[in-house]
Design an enzyme around this catalytic site. Structure first.
Site, PDB file in Angstrom:
ATOM      1  N   GLU A  70     -21.738  -6.163  10.989  1.00  0.00           N
ATOM      2  CA  GLU A  70     -21.449  -5.021  11.875  1.00  0.00           C
ATOM      3  C   GLU A  70     -21.985  -5.240  13.292  1.00  0.00           C
ATOM      4  O   GLU A  70     -23.077  -4.807  13.631  1.00  0.00           O
ATOM      5  CB  GLU A  70     -22.040  -3.713  11.306  1.00  0.00           C
ATOM      6  N   LYS A  99     -17.432  -4.674   9.981  1.00  0.00           N
ATOM      7  CA  LYS A  99     -17.457  -3.261  10.369  1.00  0.00           C
ATOM      8  C   LYS A  99     -17.490  -3.221  11.889  1.00  0.00           C
ATOM      9  O   LYS A  99     -18.459  -3.660  12.504  1.00  0.00           O
ATOM     10  CB  LYS A  99     -18.666  -2.543   9.762  1.00  0.00           C
TER      11      LYS A  99
END
Length: 296
Positions: A177, A214
């Site tokens: 992420e 993400k």
């Protein structure tokens, strides 16, 4: 066996991933949004008790179902607690058929070169060994990008993939992420550098390895299609990043193949003061809106 079932569910299932992983720094804000002010608790233990009550209320709600919710990201404290008399991850997987993930990062280092890398994680191996006691499928770790700094973004992505390899070696699916801050004055420029760096690092992964990504909802719709289609990417999920639920869902619809992994946008409108019916109705509406945007 369980890992393969979970992997298939994430790969082929329809729905989104609920991010229920606020940790020490972000918990007071999550509780405040839920209608619990900071004077309602006087230490961290009491604070985590209250946030676990909130999470358990979400997870045990009938509308939090596997037809629309594919997975849930948990904080370490949540993993070690129980829901309905079972460890949280066991309750999610065994009772709800919802795939559990674990947030593993220890927060962000100070900003430099236009980014915030993750703090060192010397205890990561021990945490992953602990997660093996539960049906946890994967992990999540977050860095933040503010400026289109080639060196800074390279640092973020390199660190994310180095840690991802450590996680893969322990038998878990890493969610990488590298968040681009939605208020960045040069958000698209950041995304261009980020995508190129991610693609480079994906090429360096072993052929039998996959990661999840993400990412912040991109400025241009469809910008991450190359990553969505990449054979070494199991799934690309979107963070809400401070957008309201409505705005995040509108942006998500412009990115077919990406699904939501919202935190604040998911719990928006939920309150401790609501009756069980009001709470369930509010959450059902949230789940319906996010599910629809995730399955364009």
């Amino acid at each position: 066996m369980e890992y393969q079932k979970q992997r298939q569910r994430i790969k082929d299932g329809s729905g989104f991933i609920a991010a229920l992983d606020q940790s020490g720094g972000s918990t007071p804000k999550a509780l405040e949004n839920y209608g619990i002010s900071s004077d309602a608790y006087d230490n961290d233990d009491a604070m985590f008790d209250l946030v676990h009550e909130m999470r358990a209320r979400i997870m045990t709600c009938d509308c939090f179902d596997n037809k629309r919710v594919l997975g849930a990201i948990l904080f370490e404290d949540t993993m070690e607690r129980e829901v309905n008399g079972k460890p949280t991850a066991n309750y999610l997987w065994e009772d709800k058929n919802i795939v559990p993930f674990l947030k593993v990062d220890k927060g962000l280092a100070e900003q430099m070169s236009g980014v915030q890398v993750m703090r060192p994680m010397p205890e990561l191996d021990a945490l992953l060994d602990k997660a093996k006691n539960y049906p946890v499928f994967g992990t999540k770790m977050r860095s933040v990008i503010y400026e289109p700094s080639v060196d800074g973004i390279e640092l973020v992505v390199q660190q994310q993939f180095d840690v991802a390899k450590q996680i893969l070696s322990k038998g878990f699916m890493p969610i990488v992420e590298p968040e681009v801050n939605i208020d960045s004055a040069q958000k698209h420029e950041c995304e261009v550098i980020l995508k190129a760096d991610i693609l480079r690092n994906l090429e360096r992964l072993n052929n039998d390895h996959q990661v999840m990504l993400k990412l912040t909802l991109p400025t241009d719709g469809g910008f991450y299609q190359e990553l969505i289609d990449h054979p070494k990417v199991l799934k690309v999920v979107a963070l809400s990043g401070g957008y309201s639920r409505r705005e995040a869902c509108e942006k998500l619809k412009q990115n077919p193949g990406m699904i939501a992994s919202f935190s604040r946008a998911f719990t928006e409108g939920l309150s401790k003061q609501q009756s069980d019916k009001e709470f369930a109705d509010t959450m059902n509406a949230s789940i319906a809106e996010i599910y629809q945007a995730s399955n364009v």
